[in-house]
Design a protein around this motif. Structure first.
Motif, PDB file in Angstrom:
ATOM      1  N   CYS A  10      17.815   0.523   2.047  1.00  0.00           N
ATOM      2  CA  CYS A  10      16.415   0.352   1.626  1.00  0.00           C
ATOM      3  C   CYS A  10      15.518   1.273   2.437  1.00  0.00           C
ATOM      4  CB  CYS A  10      15.979  -1.103   1.835  1.00  0.00           C
ATOM      5  SG  CYS A  10      16.797  -2.250   0.738  1.00  0.00           S
ATOM      6  N   GLY A  11      14.367   1.560   1.884  1.00  0.00           N
ATOM      7  CA  GLY A  11      13.357   2.315   2.615  1.00  0.00           C
ATOM      8  C   GLY A  11      13.306   3.794   2.311  1.00  0.00           C
ATOM      9  N   GLY A  12      14.252   4.336   1.572  1.00  0.00           N
ATOM     10  CA  GLY A  12      14.213   5.748   1.201  1.00  0.00           C
ATOM     11  C   GLY A  12      13.441   5.921  -0.095  1.00  0.00           C
ATOM     12  N   SER A  13      14.144   5.749  -1.208  1.00  0.00           N
ATOM     13  CA  SER A  13      13.528   5.872  -2.526  1.00  0.00           C
ATOM     14  C   SER A  13      12.911   4.566  -3.008  1.00  0.00           C
ATOM     15  CB  SER A  13      14.575   6.300  -3.554  1.00  0.00           C
ATOM     16  OG  SER A  13      15.127   7.535  -3.175  1.00  0.00           O
ATOM     17  N   PHE A  14      13.361   3.466  -2.461  1.00  0.00           N
ATOM     18  CA  PHE A  14      12.912   2.149  -2.904  1.00  0.00           C
ATOM     19  C   PHE A  14      13.136   1.146  -1.781  1.00  0.00           C
ATOM     20  CE2 PHE A  14      17.369   1.710  -3.142  1.00  0.00           C
ATOM     21  CZ  PHE A  14      17.624   0.345  -3.021  1.00  0.00           C
ATOM     22  N   THR A  15      12.619  -0.040  -1.977  1.00  0.00           N
ATOM     23  CA  THR A  15      12.986  -1.187  -1.162  1.00  0.00           C
ATOM     24  C   THR A  15      13.017  -2.383  -2.097  1.00  0.00           C
ATOM     25  OG1 THR A  15      12.666  -2.329   0.924  1.00  0.00           O
ATOM     26  CG2 THR A  15      10.685  -1.865  -0.362  1.00  0.00           C
ATOM     27  N   ALA A  16      13.250  -3.548  -1.558  1.00  0.00           N
ATOM     28  CA  ALA A  16      13.314  -4.752  -2.375  1.00  0.00           C
ATOM     29  C   ALA A  16      12.584  -5.890  -1.680  1.00  0.00           C
ATOM     30  CB  ALA A  16      14.762  -5.143  -2.637  1.00  0.00           C
ATOM     31  N   VAL A  17      11.957  -6.713  -2.481  1.00  0.00           N
ATOM     32  CA  VAL A  17      11.344  -7.941  -1.985  1.00  0.00           C
ATOM     33  C   VAL A  17      12.289  -9.072  -2.359  1.00  0.00           C
ATOM     34  CG1 VAL A  17       9.398  -9.524  -2.206  1.00  0.00           C
ATOM     35  CG2 VAL A  17       9.008  -7.053  -2.204  1.00  0.00           C
ATOM     36  N   ARG A  18      12.690  -9.819  -1.339  1.00  0.00           N
ATOM     37  CA  ARG A  18      13.586 -10.957  -1.554  1.00  0.00           C
ATOM     38  C   ARG A  18      12.729 -12.217  -1.665  1.00  0.00           C
ATOM     39  NH1 ARG A  18      17.953 -10.958   2.649  1.00  0.00           N
ATOM     40  NH2 ARG A  18      16.227 -11.425   4.013  1.00  0.00           N
TER      41      ARG A  18
END
Length: 139
Positions: A10-18
């Motif tokens: 995570c943290g390059g092109s995208f991340t996610a919210v859990r």
């Protein structure tokens, strides 16, 4: 991709919210996968979300920069560069047997991600709705 999952940082092109499933289910007022998928599709304007039944967590894909803006402590989390996420093959759109993850709102094309405010609002309102539901259940 033998198992239909790619492990991505995570943290390059995208991340996610859990977001905990109980928050989403409280807002959707349903636990049926198809109904929850429709709710999330509308709430997040078609942005991709997958569900991990074993962990009881939803993952909304969002822009990498969101991690620095995340201000909802507690059960929700915006995954930073120290996190890896198992991202599913786009064809895994239906619940299977057991605890296998699937897309609640399928990934339709690369680069389609949630805006900054949508997952934060969903998580905050979901936390409130779940708390109300738990309080009503206790009464």
């Amino acid at each position: 991709m033998t198992y239909g999952v790619a492990l991505l940082r995570c943290g390059g092109s995208f991340t996610a919210v859990r977001i905990p499933a109980r928050y989403i289910h409280a807002l959707a007022r349903d636990e049926d996968p198809a109904a929850v998928g429709r709710f999330l599709d509308t709430a997040l304007e078609g942005s991709p979300v997958f569900f991990h039944p074993g962990a009881r967590q939803f993952y909304a894909l969002t822009f990498a920069g969101m991690v620095t803006q995340w201000a909802l402590p507690g059960a929700t989390e915006c995954l930073g560069t120290d996190a890896f996420l198992g991202v599913l093959a786009p064809v895994r759109t239906k619940p299977g047997r057991g605890q296998n993850p699937y897309w609640s709102v399928p990934l339709t094309e690369p680069g389609v991600l949630c805006g900054v405010d949508a997952p934060a609002g969903l998580a905050a309102y979901g936390r409130e709705a779940a708390a109300r539901g738990e309080a009503e259940g206790d009464g």
